[in-house]
Design a protein around this motif. Structure first.
Motif, mmCIF file in Angstrom:
data_model
loop_
_atom_site.group_PDB
_atom_site.id
_atom_site.type_symbol
_atom_site.label_atom_id
_atom_site.label_comp_id
_atom_site.label_asym_id
_atom_site.label_seq_id
_atom_site.Cartn_x
_atom_site.Cartn_y
_atom_site.Cartn_z
ATOM 1 N N UNK A 73 0.829 -1.204 0.000
ATOM 2 C CA UNK A 73 0.000 0.000 0.000
ATOM 3 C C UNK A 73 0.862 1.252 0.000
ATOM 4 N N UNK A 74 1.872 1.295 0.861
ATOM 5 C CA UNK A 74 2.745 2.470 0.948
ATOM 6 C C UNK A 74 3.480 2.695 -0.368
ATOM 7 N N UNK A 75 4.082 1.669 -0.909
ATOM 8 C CA UNK A 75 4.868 1.828 -2.147
ATOM 9 C C UNK A 75 3.986 2.268 -3.321
ATOM 10 N N UNK A 76 2.811 1.659 -3.440
ATOM 11 C CA UNK A 76 1.892 2.028 -4.517
ATOM 12 C C UNK A 76 1.414 3.478 -4.343
ATOM 13 N N UNK A 77 1.087 3.846 -3.127
ATOM 14 C CA UNK A 77 0.598 5.189 -2.877
ATOM 15 C C UNK A 77 1.691 6.232 -3.111
ATOM 16 N N UNK A 78 2.915 5.961 -2.674
ATOM 17 C CA UNK A 78 4.017 6.904 -2.913
ATOM 18 C C UNK A 78 4.256 7.091 -4.411
ATOM 19 N N UNK A 79 4.139 6.023 -5.184
ATOM 20 C CA UNK A 79 4.303 6.136 -6.637
ATOM 21 C C UNK A 79 3.230 7.048 -7.229
ATOM 22 N N UNK A 80 1.991 6.898 -6.782
ATOM 23 C CA UNK A 80 0.907 7.778 -7.264
ATOM 24 C C UNK A 80 1.175 9.227 -6.872
ATOM 25 N N UNK A 81 1.667 9.417 -5.654
ATOM 26 C CA UNK A 81 1.949 10.779 -5.185
ATOM 27 C C UNK A 81 3.115 11.411 -5.932
ATOM 28 N N UNK A 82 4.108 10.623 -6.284
ATOM 29 C CA UNK A 82 5.217 11.155 -7.097
ATOM 30 C C UNK A 82 4.688 11.624 -8.444
ATOM 31 N N UNK A 83 3.831 10.822 -9.047
ATOM 32 C CA UNK A 83 3.245 11.194 -10.346
ATOM 33 C C UNK A 83 2.430 12.486 -10.246
ATOM 34 N N UNK A 84 1.817 12.721 -9.097
ATOM 35 C CA UNK A 84 0.988 13.912 -8.898
ATOM 36 C C UNK A 84 1.781 15.097 -8.351
ATOM 37 N N UNK A 85 3.082 14.928 -8.162
ATOM 38 C CA UNK A 85 3.971 16.000 -7.683
ATOM 39 C C UNK A 85 3.567 16.519 -6.303
ATOM 40 N N UNK A 86 3.180 15.610 -5.405
ATOM 41 C CA UNK A 86 2.805 16.034 -4.057
ATOM 42 C C UNK A 86 3.847 15.642 -3.009
ATOM 43 N N UNK A 87 4.994 15.112 -3.459
ATOM 44 C CA UNK A 87 6.050 14.699 -2.544
ATOM 45 C C UNK A 87 7.370 15.370 -2.864
ATOM 46 N N UNK A 88 8.220 15.430 -1.860
ATOM 47 C CA UNK A 88 9.620 15.777 -2.030
ATOM 48 C C UNK A 88 10.423 14.621 -1.464
ATOM 49 N N UNK A 89 11.623 14.431 -1.989
ATOM 50 C CA UNK A 89 12.494 13.357 -1.546
ATOM 51 C C UNK A 89 13.716 13.964 -0.886
ATOM 52 N N UNK A 90 14.042 13.461 0.297
ATOM 53 C CA UNK A 90 15.295 13.809 0.960
ATOM 54 C C UNK A 90 16.140 12.554 0.949
ATOM 55 N N UNK A 91 17.341 12.661 0.435
ATOM 56 C CA UNK A 91 18.153 11.453 0.228
ATOM 57 C C UNK A 91 18.741 10.872 1.497
ATOM 58 N N UNK A 92 18.549 11.521 2.619
ATOM 59 C CA UNK A 92 19.054 10.978 3.875
ATOM 60 C C UNK A 92 20.473 11.401 4.187
ATOM 61 N N UNK A 93 21.137 12.054 3.246
ATOM 62 C CA UNK A 93 22.524 12.466 3.458
ATOM 63 C C UNK A 93 22.624 13.914 3.876
ATOM 64 N N UNK A 94 21.484 14.555 4.171
ATOM 65 C CA UNK A 94 21.510 15.923 4.619
ATOM 66 C C UNK A 94 21.553 16.941 3.501
ATOM 67 N N UNK A 95 21.292 16.514 2.272
ATOM 68 C CA UNK A 95 21.315 17.427 1.137
ATOM 69 C C UNK A 95 20.045 18.241 1.000
ATOM 70 N N UNK A 96 19.049 17.993 1.839
ATOM 71 C CA UNK A 96 17.797 18.730 1.778
ATOM 72 C C UNK A 96 16.854 18.146 0.747
ATOM 73 N N UNK A 97 15.686 18.749 0.626
ATOM 74 C CA UNK A 97 14.641 18.196 -0.253
ATOM 75 C C UNK A 97 14.918 18.457 -1.725
ATOM 76 N N UNK A 98 14.443 17.539 -2.542
ATOM 77 C CA UNK A 98 14.429 17.738 -3.987
ATOM 78 C C UNK A 98 13.078 17.283 -4.482
ATOM 79 N N UNK A 99 12.624 17.890 -5.560
ATOM 80 C CA UNK A 99 11.329 17.519 -6.106
ATOM 81 C C UNK A 99 11.423 16.186 -6.807
ATOM 82 N N UNK A 100 10.405 15.362 -6.635
ATOM 83 C CA UNK A 100 10.354 14.093 -7.358
ATOM 84 C C UNK A 100 9.034 13.987 -8.061
#
Length: 100
Positions: A73-100
């Motif tokens: 459910x989480x993986x499918x929903x995140x994929x839909x949200x990426x397609x709709x441009x409602x998420x940002x991704x932080x790579x975990x290395x402290x580089x801050x958010x980037x649009x996905x």
């Protein structure tokens, strides 16, 4: 070891409930769609950065589902949200958010 990516709601994303249904609006793109209770719960959790594992654990604890169902459910929903441009991704290395 590379830190797990963390997802966050896009700052231009708004959530609301209308007649018991979750409504998601991306103000920048003017797109909107409805989500069920678990989708709204995921997006509410993404007010701060979260990994897939954190989201899966939260869904598993909140609903009567297996870990595998929660992860799917989480993986499918995140994929839909990426397609709709409602998420940002932080790579975990402290580089801050980037649009996905």
């Amino acid at each position: 070891m590379t830190p797990a990516p963390r997802y966050r709601r896009h700052p231009k994303t708004r959530l609301t409930m209308v007649d018991g249904e979750g409504i998601v609006v991306q103000l920048g793109t003017r797109r909107y769609f409805s989500v069920n209770d678990s989708g709204l719960a995921i997006l509410e959790m993404l007010d701060s950065p979260r990994t897939v594992d954190e989201l899966v654990s939260a869904l598993y604890a909140r609903y009567d589902v297996t870990k595998d169902q929660a992860e799917a459910t989480v993986r499918e929903f995140l994929a839909r949200c990426r397609d709709a441009d409602v998420l940002q991704l932080e790579n975990g290395a402290g580089d801050g958010p980037s649009r996905i």
